[in-house]
Design a protein around this motif. Structure first.
Motif: not given
Length: 584
Positions: A118-136
């Motif tokens: 829900g938090a990621i979806e809200s951030l994207r609706q707010a116009g914030i681009k979400v990038w994931v940088l992981t070691g997995d």
């Protein structure tokens, strides 16, 4: 991660765990059993990662006494070295982390915290681009991205897995050609304006099912629509070659054209490199959030670092600007407190410029009127008290307590956060408009009393006392016109500031050694004095008032419409009566 252990039988082993991409490169190559185990382990890793499990490879090898003694001497020298300590420790580790025998792989479930999707979806609706940088591992990262709603089924994946610079260059060129990314102008302005590419409109509904369209966005081009559902997935090996200067522009163009960027199997320094890429090529603010020691470099590179305090330790918290217990708290930090802070800071910057400029310009007109003589109309105490006592407290109180919207509205409609992207609270147009208004108000402040008392016999100190009172009352009422949330302490600060100004003026005018002795008592007896102050306030603030009424009536912003909806929701009886009148 490695550990050297001496067993009860006096044998010494080094046990090493790490990601498969790095561990398979340091395994012994001359064992057929090791080769079969390698294939079986690789199959298990793929199976584990497809299920969303976090995988690690474990290997070991026996150390002779000579190797242990050599390693121990090198380690002691490296750990106490005053120069190039990290490089020397790395060389020491490479001495024993080689020709390992594969033991197997581990797969553990890393369950998402509550509220992450829900938090990621809200951030994207707010116009914030979400990038994931992981070691997995890549399969694990994709599975987690789907579970947290970062990746959706309608997205097209651009997967970059290259083992050489030429291969990475070819993959990037193929991706640009396939999806038409080379036709897009990925400039700083375009990146800034396309952050809300998926936003169309916002609807705010009150309890009576009345809705408002906050904003209708301009139609996007066909190329932008084509790239709107792209997701870039890239591994750490490819970033080794891509983060070089030659391939950086191509990677940047593709990454900024995608809705989602997922970097897997990346090292800590690569995380920082990706953040630095965005900072150096755009004007955007970057925020990094992490929970482990491998996120420290990324947190320090970003403009804002947020550390999550959890089972990974406190290294990320110690290196961050903000600390929180769960990822979902980021939603409130940005959408609520971030919005409030931007609105307050933007308003106070404009107000403080106005507050000081209107006072200085008023004195400037006096200097022109007196032909640059050395005479003074205001006492030194009045000039000092203007910024220290008369107008400082309301500025501080409003800067701390003012809120344009409630937290419930901001959380319910994340797209309201985009007001900051459009720079609605502070921009150069607003600044110069405020300066023009300041110029007008300063002229009214100076010339209205001058013309009113033109035929009178009052002295210059009496005029100075009138100017002081008028400018304090004017700037406080000016501030009151922009206050969004009135509470008791706000009333005390604004109106109390005017009362304190009068009290100070009475006190200063009661001291016989001052040249303005007893002037306030003579002025206050005359109705002309009070009518002049009222006339100054009306004439000075009338253009601003008319402009605000016209702007809010014909060109309302989404914030203003949301405030209207909040007020109507608090007055259901009033809204119901209006609807009844309309139906009748």
């Amino acid at each position: 991660m490695s550990v050297v252990i001496r067993f009860p039988d006096d044998s010494v082993k080094v046990l090493v765990k790490g990601a498969d991409t790095s561990m398979f490169n340091i395994l012994a190559k001359n064992s057929e059993g090791n080769y079969d185990l390698h294939n079986a382990t690789q199959t298990h890793l793929t199976e584990y990662s497809s299920q969303g499990l976090r995988t690690l490879v474990v290997a070991a090898r026996d150390l002779t006494d000579a190797e242990v003694e050599e390693w121990q001497c090198m380690y002691e020298d490296a750990s106490t070295s005053l120069t190039d300590r990290s490089a020397k420790l790395c060389q020491t580790a490479n001495l024993i982390e080689c020709n390992l025998n594969l033991l197997g792989a581990t797969g553990i479930e890393d369950k998402l915290q509550d509220g992450v999707p829900g938090a990621i979806e809200s951030l994207r609706q707010a116009g914030i681009k979400v990038w994931v940088l992981t070691g997995d591992k890549q399969e694990t990262a994709i599975s987690i991205g789907i579970s947290c709603k970062l990746l959706t089924t309608d997205m097209q994946y651009i997967i970059i897995n290259g083992n050489s610079e030429d291969e990475c260059k070819k993959l990037l060129a193929d991706a640009k050609a396939k999806y038409g990314i080379n036709t897009l102008a990925c400039t700083k302005h375009d990146v800034k304006r396309e952050k809300n590419a998926e936003i169309d409109q916002v609807e705010i509904c009150n309890d009576k099912a009345k809705s408002y369209n906050l904003q209708e966005w301009n139609a996007r081009t066909e190329d932008r629509k084509k790239c709107a559902a792209l997701a870039l997935i890239i591994d750490g090996n490819s970033l080794v070659y891509i983060l070089e200067k030659e391939l950086e522009p191509k990677f940047f163009e593709i990454a900024t054209s995608c809705m989602v960027v997922l970097c897997c199997r990346v090292a800590p320094l690569q995380k920082a490199g990706v953040v630095d890429l965005i900072k150096s090529r755009t004007d955007e603010m970057t925020l990094a959030i992490g929970d482990g020691a491998n996120d420290v470099s990324m947190l320090q590179m970003a403009d804002v670092g947020v550390g999550i305090c959890g089972q990974e330790g406190r290294q990320a918290v110690m290196a961050s600007d903000f600390a929180m217990g769960q990822f979902c708290f980021l939603k409130r930090l940005l959408l609520v407190h971030g919005h409030w802070n931007y609105q307050r800071v933007g308003h106070l910057i404009l107000y403080n410029f106005y507050r000081n400029a209107v006072f200085v310009l008023m004195l400037f007109w006096y200097i022109l009127c007196t032909a640059f003589s050395t005479t003074s109309a205001l006492t030194d105490w009045s000039s000092v008290f203007y910024s220290v006592i008369y107008t400082s407290v309301p500025t501080i109180v409003v800067g701390i307590l003012d809120k344009d919207l409630s937290h419930k509205t901001l959380l319910k409609y994340p797209k309201l956060y985009s007001a900051g992207h459009r720079q609605e609270s502070y921009n150069m147009n607003l600044f110069w408009l405020t300066m023009v208004d300041t110029l007008w108000q300063s002229l009214v402040l100076f010339y209205v009393p001058l013309f009113t008392y033109k035929e009178s016999s009052i002295d210059i100190w009496s005029m100075g006392s009138l100017w002081t009172i008028a400018v304090v009352v004017l700037v406080n009422i000016h501030l009151a016109m922009d206050i969004q949330r009135w509470v008791s302490i706000t009333h005390v600060a604004v109106w109390g500031s005017i009362a304190i100004t009068y009290a100070c003026m009475v006190g200063l005018d009661s001291i016989p050694i001052f040249p303005n002795y007893w002037t306030i008592y003579h002025l206050a007896k005359s109705p002309t004095y009070w009518l002049t102050i009222m006339l100054i306030i009306i004439l000075a603030l009338l253009p601003r008032f008319l402009f605000k009424v016209m702007h809010q009536s014909f060109w309302p912003s989404d914030i203003q419409i949301a405030r209207e909806a909040e007020i109507l929701r608090k007055q259901p009886d009033y809204l119901g009566s209006k609807q009844d009148q309309g139906s009748g």
